[in-house]
Write a protein that holds these residues in place. Structure first.
Motif, PDB file in Angstrom:
ATOM      1  N   THR A 210       0.764   4.529  10.311  1.00  0.00           N
ATOM      2  CA  THR A 210       1.270   3.151  10.280  1.00  0.00           C
ATOM      3  C   THR A 210       0.147   2.157  10.001  1.00  0.00           C
ATOM      4  O   THR A 210       0.295   1.249   9.174  1.00  0.00           O
ATOM      5  CB  THR A 210       1.967   2.826  11.629  1.00  0.00           C
ATOM      6  OG1 THR A 210       3.033   3.758  11.801  1.00  0.00           O
ATOM      7  CG2 THR A 210       2.521   1.417  11.641  1.00  0.00           C
ATOM      8  N   GLY A 213      -0.927   2.762   6.382  1.00  0.00           N
ATOM      9  CA  GLY A 213       0.089   2.269   5.446  1.00  0.00           C
ATOM     10  C   GLY A 213       0.127   0.749   5.396  1.00  0.00           C
ATOM     11  O   GLY A 213       0.253   0.149   4.318  1.00  0.00           O
ATOM     12  N   ALA A 214      -0.018   0.112   6.556  1.00  0.00           N
ATOM     13  CA  ALA A 214       0.005  -1.360   6.592  1.00  0.00           C
ATOM     14  C   ALA A 214      -1.199  -1.914   5.837  1.00  0.00           C
ATOM     15  O   ALA A 214      -1.077  -2.866   5.055  1.00  0.00           O
ATOM     16  CB  ALA A 214       0.008  -1.835   8.050  1.00  0.00           C
ATOM     17  N   LYS A 216      -2.832  -0.400   3.463  1.00  0.00           N
ATOM     18  CA  LYS A 216      -2.646  -0.093   2.031  1.00  0.00           C
ATOM     19  C   LYS A 216      -1.678  -1.098   1.385  1.00  0.00           C
ATOM     20  O   LYS A 216      -1.895  -1.548   0.258  1.00  0.00           O
ATOM     21  CB  LYS A 216      -2.144   1.348   1.874  1.00  0.00           C
ATOM     22  CG  LYS A 216      -2.063   1.817   0.440  1.00  0.00           C
ATOM     23  CD  LYS A 216      -1.951   3.331   0.354  1.00  0.00           C
ATOM     24  CE  LYS A 216      -1.482   3.803  -1.017  1.00  0.00           C
ATOM     25  NZ  LYS A 216      -2.262   3.266  -2.141  1.00  0.00           N
ATOM     26  N   MET A 217      -0.604  -1.444   2.110  1.00  0.00           N
ATOM     27  CA  MET A 217       0.357  -2.444   1.600  1.00  0.00           C
ATOM     28  C   MET A 217      -0.362  -3.751   1.290  1.00  0.00           C
ATOM     29  O   MET A 217      -0.163  -4.361   0.241  1.00  0.00           O
ATOM     30  CB  MET A 217       1.420  -2.750   2.670  1.00  0.00           C
ATOM     31  CG  MET A 217       2.525  -1.739   2.786  1.00  0.00           C
ATOM     32  SD  MET A 217       3.794  -1.938   1.531  1.00  0.00           S
ATOM     33  CE  MET A 217       4.718  -3.322   2.182  1.00  0.00           C
ATOM     34  N   ASP A 220      -2.826  -3.231  -1.711  1.00  0.00           N
ATOM     35  CA  ASP A 220      -2.141  -2.975  -2.997  1.00  0.00           C
ATOM     36  C   ASP A 220      -1.382  -4.197  -3.504  1.00  0.00           C
ATOM     37  O   ASP A 220      -1.320  -4.456  -4.696  1.00  0.00           O
ATOM     38  CB  ASP A 220      -1.157  -1.795  -2.865  1.00  0.00           C
ATOM     39  CG  ASP A 220      -1.884  -0.461  -2.790  1.00  0.00           C
ATOM     40  OD1 ASP A 220      -3.131  -0.456  -2.848  1.00  0.00           O
ATOM     41  OD2 ASP A 220      -1.200   0.586  -2.660  1.00  0.00           O
ATOM     42  N   THR A 221      -0.763  -4.941  -2.570  1.00  0.00           N
ATOM     43  CA  THR A 221       0.077  -6.064  -3.011  1.00  0.00           C
ATOM     44  C   THR A 221      -0.699  -7.379  -3.070  1.00  0.00           C
ATOM     45  O   THR A 221      -0.306  -8.304  -3.775  1.00  0.00           O
ATOM     46  CB  THR A 221       1.269  -6.284  -2.047  1.00  0.00           C
ATOM     47  OG1 THR A 221       0.747  -6.636  -0.754  1.00  0.00           O
ATOM     48  CG2 THR A 221       2.143  -5.052  -1.926  1.00  0.00           C
ATOM     49  N   GLU A 223      -0.698  -9.425  -0.802  1.00  0.00           N
ATOM     50  CA  GLU A 223       0.103 -10.389  -0.029  1.00  0.00           C
ATOM     51  C   GLU A 223      -0.644 -10.848   1.220  1.00  0.00           C
ATOM     52  O   GLU A 223      -1.451 -10.104   1.784  1.00  0.00           O
ATOM     53  CB  GLU A 223       1.415  -9.730   0.431  1.00  0.00           C
ATOM     54  CG  GLU A 223       2.476  -9.606  -0.624  1.00  0.00           C
ATOM     55  CD  GLU A 223       3.188 -10.919  -0.943  1.00  0.00           C
ATOM     56  OE1 GLU A 223       2.795 -11.976  -0.392  1.00  0.00           O
ATOM     57  OE2 GLU A 223       4.124 -10.873  -1.756  1.00  0.00           O
ATOM     58  N   LEU A 228       3.672 -10.376   5.012  1.00  0.00           N
ATOM     59  CA  LEU A 228       4.070  -8.967   5.199  1.00  0.00           C
ATOM     60  C   LEU A 228       4.691  -8.776   6.585  1.00  0.00           C
ATOM     61  O   LEU A 228       5.675  -8.045   6.751  1.00  0.00           O
ATOM     62  CB  LEU A 228       2.857  -8.042   5.022  1.00  0.00           C
ATOM     63  CG  LEU A 228       2.316  -7.935   3.592  1.00  0.00           C
ATOM     64  CD1 LEU A 228       0.964  -7.224   3.577  1.00  0.00           C
ATOM     65  CD2 LEU A 228       3.305  -7.194   2.690  1.00  0.00           C
TER      66      LEU A 228
END
Ligand SMILES: NC(=O)c1ccc[n+]([C@@H]2O[C@H](COP(=O)([O-])OP(=O)(O)OC[C@H]3O[C@@H](n4cnc5c(N)ncnc54)[C@H](OP(=O)(O)O)[C@@H]3O)[C@@H](O)[C@H]2O)c1
Length: 275
Positions: A210, A213-214, A216-217, A220-221, A223, A228
């Protein structure tokens, strides 16, 4: 292989020296025959030669004759000795990169003599698994070619940013010490899962993936983390209930203070000359 970066010498075949060797070869920056590591211990040299097919040396003079880019990856206490050893051999066409924590650009520049380009880098331990966060500062003789070299090398073991040298203490407080903060959070999240009945191993994998992944989000984005967060927070839902607990516990302030305190500590230790 680039015209700017043909051969690399790493002084110190310890944890960081090995991580850089692995990353550099995996990225194909140079071939194993264009990479040399100096290391005092014979068994360690043999191990590095066997594992990576690279050249090794027992002292640092051969590195200087061999490489266009030198990375000083020895402990901070040893840097002075290494500088004295290579001073009369190193040339302004070479780039000297130091990762020694707390050793300033001015000290290294003085140790090497006029005109030798020096770059200081603060990496962190996830570089060992190719996911490092490194910040670099250019010395007064370093130019675009040196910047190209340092970026290429540290991008091979993660992400790289540039900061002015006085900010390297803040880098130490954030990304240098940061993995430990995240391990504490991970352990606590996993404990929460165990509290609610999840097996320990399952809980740890879920917590770690988790966090991974957070992050990486976000990377990658591009944002904003607030956006998010809002995207996964349904009105009146489970996440909103959990977030309220974290806000009441002042988790944001605690993390900000942790970075500030660690930064101050890095400055204190440097002033006492212990780093
Ligand atoms: N590890 C990290 O996450 C991290 C993060 C940021 C910065 N750094 C910096 O990176 C540097 C290296 O850290 P590390 O964790 O890789 O340390 P390390 O594992 O102790 O590696 C240093 C290596 O250099 C060898 N060595 C000692 N004297 C030498 C000499 N004169 N010539 C060539 N090699 C020599 C040491 O051999 P012996 O063991 O026989 O002494 C050891 O194998 C340090 O300056 C540290 O501040 C590390």
């Amino acid at each position: 292989m680039s015209q700017e970066l043909k051969s690399i010498g790493i002084a110190g075949g310890g944890a960081m020296g090995e991580a850089l060797t692995r990353g550099i070869l995996a990225a194909g920056l140079v071939s194993p025959s264009d990479l040399m590591v100096s290391e005092v211990r014979a068994e360690r040299r043999a191990e590095l030669e066997r594992r990576f097919g690279i050249r090794t040396a027992s002292d640092n003079v051969p590195l200087v004759g061999f490489a266009d880019t030198l990375i000083l990856a020895v402990k901070p206490q040893v840097i002075g000795t290494v500088l004295a050893e290579i001073r009369s051999h190193v040339k302004p066409s070479q780039t000297v990169i130091s990762i020694a924590a707390g050793v300033g650009l001015a000290f290294i520049e003085q140790g090497l003599g006029e005109g030798v380009p020096v770059v200081r880098v603060m990496p962190n331990t996830p570089a060992l698994v190719g996911a490092g966060a490194s910040a670099y500062s250019l010395g007064r003789f370093a130019g675009p070619r040196d910047e190209y070299r340092v970026r290429a090398i540290f991008e091979a073991v993660g992400r790289v940013v540039q900061v002015e040298e006085p900010l390297l203490d803040a880098v130490t407080g954030l990304s240098g010490s940061g993995p430990a903060y995240v391990y504490l959070v991970l352990e606590a999240l996993a404990d929460g899962g165990v509290c609610m009945g999840l097996p320990r191993d399952v809980s740890l994998v879920l917590a770690a993936q988790t966090v991974y992944g957070a992050a990486k989000m976000l990377l990658d984005t591009g944002e904003h983390p607030g956006r998010l967060k809002d995207m996964v927070t349904t009105p009146g839902g489970t996440t909103a209930a959990g977030l309220l607990v974290l806000e009441k516990a002042a988790v944001r302030a605690a993390l900000q203070e942790a970075v500030a305190r660690a930064t101050e500590k890095a400055r204190e230790i440097k002033q006492r000359g212990e780093l």
